[in-house]
Design a protein around this motif. Structure first.
Motif, mmCIF file in Angstrom:
data_model
loop_
_atom_site.group_PDB
_atom_site.id
_atom_site.type_symbol
_atom_site.label_atom_id
_atom_site.label_comp_id
_atom_site.label_asym_id
_atom_site.label_seq_id
_atom_site.Cartn_x
_atom_site.Cartn_y
_atom_site.Cartn_z
ATOM 1 N N SER A 137 35.126 51.109 49.302
ATOM 2 C CA SER A 137 33.932 50.269 49.161
ATOM 3 C C SER A 137 32.784 50.789 50.006
ATOM 4 O O SER A 137 31.632 50.799 49.566
ATOM 5 N N THR A 152 38.001 46.717 44.294
ATOM 6 C CA THR A 152 39.040 47.621 44.802
ATOM 7 C C THR A 152 39.919 47.020 45.885
ATOM 8 O O THR A 152 41.074 47.407 46.027
ATOM 9 N N PHE A 161 28.678 47.165 48.768
ATOM 10 C CA PHE A 161 29.978 47.071 49.422
ATOM 11 C C PHE A 161 30.763 45.872 48.890
ATOM 12 O O PHE A 161 31.942 45.990 48.569
ATOM 13 N N SER A 162 30.097 44.726 48.783
ATOM 14 C CA SER A 162 30.781 43.503 48.346
ATOM 15 C C SER A 162 31.333 43.628 46.936
ATOM 16 O O SER A 162 32.472 43.230 46.666
ATOM 17 N N ALA A 175 32.000 46.462 45.281
ATOM 18 C CA ALA A 175 33.064 47.464 45.281
ATOM 19 C C ALA A 175 34.338 46.895 45.904
ATOM 20 O O ALA A 175 35.448 47.137 45.414
ATOM 21 N N TYR A 176 34.197 46.134 46.981
ATOM 22 C CA TYR A 176 35.364 45.544 47.630
ATOM 23 C C TYR A 176 36.046 44.517 46.730
ATOM 24 O O TYR A 176 37.277 44.443 46.681
#
Length: 75
Positions: free
Chosen positions: A33, A27, A20-21, A23-24
């Motif tokens: 994410s 993006t 998640f981190s 991807a965040y």
């Protein structure tokens, strides 16, 4: 068994957080994410399955070519 399950769940949690981190960071979108963090481990599980099959077959070929008669003996 309980320890193995606890380790698996803690690794899964860390994997989700890292996915998640990253991807965040790329993006800036929470929804995208989250989707990446959920889908990526599932894709990796499928890839891992086939990766293991390839390695198993390679090991079987190595064992059969290592035996003097050319036959593989499995214990």
């Amino acid at each position: 068994m309980k320890r193995d399950l606890a380790k698996t769940l803690s690794f899964l949690t860390l994997h989700f957080i890292v996915g998640f981190s990253v991807a965040y960071a790329f993006t800036g979108e929470v929804g995208i994410s989250s989707a990446i963090a959920v889908v990526e481990p599932m894709a990796n599980a499928v890839v891992f399955f086939f990766h293991e099959r390839v390695w198993r077959r390679a090991g079987e070929r190595t064992r059969s070519s290592d035996s003097p008669s050319g036959l593989a003996f499995h214990c």
